[in-house]
Design a protein around this motif. Structure first.
Motif, PDB file in Angstrom:
ATOM      1  N   PHE A 115       7.098  -7.976 -23.134  1.00 23.46           N
ATOM      2  CA  PHE A 115       5.917  -6.800 -22.785  1.00 23.46           C
ATOM      3  C   PHE A 115       6.316  -6.272 -21.293  1.00 23.46           C
ATOM      4  O   PHE A 115       6.912  -6.948 -20.501  1.00 23.46           O
ATOM      5  CB  PHE A 115       4.546  -7.320 -22.980  1.00 23.46           C
ATOM      6  CG  PHE A 115       4.184  -7.691 -24.279  1.00 23.46           C
ATOM      7  CD1 PHE A 115       3.372  -6.557 -24.985  1.00 23.46           C
ATOM      8  CD2 PHE A 115       4.226  -8.875 -24.551  1.00 23.46           C
ATOM      9  CE1 PHE A 115       2.998  -7.125 -26.279  1.00 23.46           C
ATOM     10  CE2 PHE A 115       3.731  -9.293 -25.636  1.00 23.46           C
ATOM     11  CZ  PHE A 115       3.095  -8.666 -26.618  1.00 23.46           C
ATOM     12  N   GLY A 116       5.915  -4.894 -21.336  1.00 23.85           N
ATOM     13  CA  GLY A 116       6.648  -4.561 -19.982  1.00 23.85           C
ATOM     14  C   GLY A 116       5.583  -4.265 -18.932  1.00 23.85           C
ATOM     15  O   GLY A 116       5.696  -3.539 -18.039  1.00 23.85           O
ATOM     16  N   LEU A 124       7.322  -2.629  -9.592  1.00 22.12           N
ATOM     17  CA  LEU A 124       8.716  -2.794 -10.063  1.00 22.12           C
ATOM     18  C   LEU A 124       9.077  -1.646 -10.788  1.00 22.12           C
ATOM     19  O   LEU A 124       8.333  -1.113 -11.892  1.00 22.12           O
ATOM     20  CB  LEU A 124       8.689  -4.116 -10.710  1.00 22.12           C
ATOM     21  CG  LEU A 124       8.406  -5.389  -9.830  1.00 22.12           C
ATOM     22  CD1 LEU A 124       8.559  -6.508 -10.385  1.00 22.12           C
ATOM     23  CD2 LEU A 124       9.298  -5.559  -8.495  1.00 22.12           C
ATOM     24  N   ASP A 125      10.379  -1.382 -10.961  1.00 23.65           N
ATOM     25  CA  ASP A 125      11.175  -0.189 -11.682  1.00 23.65           C
ATOM     26  C   ASP A 125      11.420  -0.875 -12.813  1.00 23.65           C
ATOM     27  O   ASP A 125      12.564  -1.765 -12.881  1.00 23.65           O
ATOM     28  CB  ASP A 125      12.061   0.342 -10.656  1.00 23.65           C
ATOM     29  CG  ASP A 125      12.947   1.608 -11.718  1.00 23.65           C
ATOM     30  OD1 ASP A 125      12.189   1.642 -12.948  1.00 23.65           O
ATOM     31  OD2 ASP A 125      13.692   2.522 -10.748  1.00 23.65           O
ATOM     32  N   THR A 126      11.090  -0.450 -13.842  1.00 21.94           N
ATOM     33  CA  THR A 126      11.612  -1.221 -15.399  1.00 21.94           C
ATOM     34  C   THR A 126      12.954  -0.606 -15.694  1.00 21.94           C
ATOM     35  O   THR A 126      13.620  -1.387 -16.416  1.00 21.94           O
ATOM     36  CB  THR A 126      10.719  -0.403 -16.628  1.00 21.94           C
ATOM     37  OG1 THR A 126      10.693   0.918 -16.750  1.00 21.94           O
ATOM     38  CG2 THR A 126       9.207  -1.108 -16.336  1.00 21.94           C
ATOM     39  N   ARG A 127      13.576   0.387 -14.866  1.00 20.86           N
ATOM     40  CA  ARG A 127      15.065   0.627 -15.122  1.00 20.86           C
ATOM     41  C   ARG A 127      15.921  -0.545 -14.531  1.00 20.86           C
ATOM     42  O   ARG A 127      17.126  -0.568 -14.844  1.00 20.86           O
ATOM     43  CB  ARG A 127      15.380   1.950 -14.383  1.00 20.86           C
ATOM     44  CG  ARG A 127      14.791   3.159 -14.985  1.00 20.86           C
ATOM     45  CD  ARG A 127      14.900   4.512 -14.189  1.00 20.86           C
ATOM     46  NE  ARG A 127      14.099   4.289 -13.118  1.00 20.86           N
ATOM     47  CZ  ARG A 127      14.186   5.346 -12.299  1.00 20.86           C
ATOM     48  NH1 ARG A 127      14.766   6.401 -12.595  1.00 20.86           N
ATOM     49  NH2 ARG A 127      13.557   5.211 -11.081  1.00 20.86           N
ATOM     50  N   ALA A 128      15.190  -1.312 -13.724  1.00 19.55           N
ATOM     51  CA  ALA A 128      16.092  -2.292 -13.035  1.00 19.55           C
ATOM     52  C   ALA A 128      15.888  -3.680 -13.680  1.00 19.55           C
ATOM     53  O   ALA A 128      16.106  -4.946 -13.443  1.00 19.55           O
ATOM     54  CB  ALA A 128      15.872  -2.670 -11.637  1.00 19.55           C
ATOM     55  N   HIS A 155      16.820  -6.905  -4.266  1.00 18.74           N
ATOM     56  CA  HIS A 155      15.484  -6.602  -4.568  1.00 18.74           C
ATOM     57  C   HIS A 155      14.505  -7.376  -3.921  1.00 18.74           C
ATOM     58  O   HIS A 155      13.186  -7.249  -4.270  1.00 18.74           O
ATOM     59  CB  HIS A 155      15.476  -6.769  -6.224  1.00 18.74           C
ATOM     60  CG  HIS A 155      16.178  -5.935  -6.998  1.00 18.74           C
ATOM     61  ND1 HIS A 155      16.065  -4.723  -7.228  1.00 18.74           N
ATOM     62  CD2 HIS A 155      17.265  -6.220  -7.822  1.00 18.74           C
ATOM     63  CE1 HIS A 155      16.800  -3.852  -8.091  1.00 18.74           C
ATOM     64  NE2 HIS A 155      17.655  -5.087  -8.379  1.00 18.74           N
ATOM     65  N   ARG A 156      14.765  -8.296  -2.976  1.00 18.28           N
ATOM     66  CA  ARG A 156      14.023  -9.043  -2.316  1.00 18.28           C
ATOM     67  C   ARG A 156      14.484  -9.289  -0.881  1.00 18.28           C
ATOM     68  O   ARG A 156      15.671  -9.506  -0.676  1.00 18.28           O
ATOM     69  CB  ARG A 156      13.720 -10.527  -3.008  1.00 18.28           C
ATOM     70  CG  ARG A 156      12.757 -11.376  -2.536  1.00 18.28           C
ATOM     71  CD  ARG A 156      12.792 -12.596  -2.857  1.00 18.28           C
ATOM     72  NE  ARG A 156      11.806 -13.600  -2.242  1.00 18.28           N
ATOM     73  CZ  ARG A 156      11.522 -14.049  -1.241  1.00 18.28           C
ATOM     74  NH1 ARG A 156      12.430 -13.772  -0.048  1.00 18.28           N
ATOM     75  NH2 ARG A 156      10.510 -14.702  -0.653  1.00 18.28           N
ATOM     76  N   PRO A 157      13.625  -9.507  -0.058  1.00 15.66           N
ATOM     77  CA  PRO A 157      14.108  -9.803   1.626  1.00 15.66           C
ATOM     78  C   PRO A 157      14.904 -10.860   1.328  1.00 15.66           C
ATOM     79  O   PRO A 157      14.658 -12.061   1.008  1.00 15.66           O
ATOM     80  CB  PRO A 157      12.724 -10.016   2.302  1.00 15.66           C
ATOM     81  CG  PRO A 157      11.798  -9.111   1.746  1.00 15.66           C
ATOM     82  CD  PRO A 157      12.050  -9.276   0.160  1.00 15.66           C
TER      83      PRO A 157
END
Length: 343
Positions: A115-116, A124-128, A155-157
């Motif tokens: 599920f999205g 968050l960007d679902t394209r990633a 995507h994260r520090p």
């Protein structure tokens, strides 16, 4: 072969009255189900992760921690942790804490989720979708090995040696990779040498056999010990006194949930004929009498060239607590002994 139950903490209407239990009542019933699974000797109980009105499992580690305090032996796992939408450091801390509470019974199945909703919920960007998972899985596996990691991603520090605590009771938290039907996911699990948990919610077992072979070949090519390349199956299942009783008990909840999700995704309405076909001997639903279910589990074991684990997703049955607990009891006392003796 490990045998267990996976739950999504589904909260569904009573098929006779249409009434929906309160979330408090449903959560209490779920903890009772886990206690029964422990008492009858099942090996593992998993809690999924969803962020929808139909499920109460948005915080699986908390449910599993409550279960840890009420059980003695059963292993407690996610099913699955949607790692793409989570912070791997927090997930590691939560399950390390669960491992301490349970004295070494915690596990994870990590995946991208079916599920999205979690992606927009957490910004968050679902394209990633895949990039997020690959990067966060890499960080999580690093955390298993290193208390003070140096790690950098997109995507994260970055982590520059900060300590990640607490550490688990086990030397390494067991991590399975949950997959659906994409060859890339099977191949990734093999390359990493992670145990594989295949979610099969329809069709036939035979359809997934080539993908499991791909996983094993990818693992072999990457130099992993074949003995470490474990395969598990998560399948829809329910055990009743008879085949008819099991199907009649499970169908209303399955129809309700699949109808709800299907309308969102443009699927045709689910039918009893479709359900019965998947519950028949050639289908992938593990639904029926203890004898029928045991036979189907053993057939799956043969199709996949040996399974290390099989878990029954039985929480979408619209049933009172007593009937659900009886199904778990039958699984532990009548199905599991037959399977273990023959596999």
């Amino acid at each position: 072969m490990d045998i267990g139950v996976d739950s999504f903490a589904a909260i569904l209407p009573d098929p006779a009255t249409g009434l929906i239990p309160s979330p408090t009542e449903r959560m209490a019933a779920l903890l009772e189900e886990i206690e029964v699974a422990d008492r009858v000797g099942l090996d593992v109980f998993g809690i999924g992760e969803h962020h929808r009105a139909e499920f109460l499992d948005s915080a699986p580690a908390i449910i599993l921690a409550a279960a840890a305090a009420r059980t003695e032996r059963i292993r407690l796992t996610s099913a699955v942790t949607v790692l793409s939408a989570a912070d791997p450091v927090r997930v590691f801390q939560e399950f390390a804490t669960l491992d301490l509470i349970s004295k070494g019974r915690a596990e994870l199945v990590v995946g991208r989720g079916s599920f999205g909703e979690a992606f927009p919920l957490f910004g968050l960007d679902t394209r990633a979708y895949d990039d997020l998972f690959a990067e966060k899985l890499d960080l999580f596996l690093t955390l298993r090995e290193t208390i003070n990691p140096s790690w950098e991603g997109r995507h994260r520090p970055a982590l520059t040696g900060q300590g990640v605590y607490p550490r688990p009771h086990q030397a390494r938290l067991p991590v399975w990779l949950g997959v659906g039907g994409t060859p890339e996911s099977f191949g990734r699990a093999g390359l990493l040498g992670l145990p594989l948990m295949v979610a099969i919610i329809g069709g036939t077992f035979e359809r997934f056999a080539p993908l499991v072979n791909l996983y094993r070949e990818a693992g072999r090519m990457a130099g992993h010990d074949p003995a470490s390349l474990k395969v598990g199956v998560h399948a829809i299942g329910f055990v009743g006194e008879t085949d008819t009783a099991a199907r009649d008990a499970f169908y209303p909840g399955w129809k309700h949930l699949n109808g709800t999700v299907g309308r969102e995704r443009g699927w045709a309405p689910p039918s009893r004929a479709q359900f019965d076909a998947m519950a028949d001997p050639d289908g992938a639903f593990l639904i029926g009498s203890p004898e029928a279910v045991a036979a189907k589990v053993l057939r799956a074991n043969e199709v996949f060239g040996g399974l290390s684990r099989i878990t029954f997703q039985m929480s979408t049955a619209s049933l009172e607590t007593a009937a659900m607990k009886r199904s778990i009891e039958l699984l532990g006392t009548e199905v599991a002994p037959v399977v273990r003796a023959a596999s």
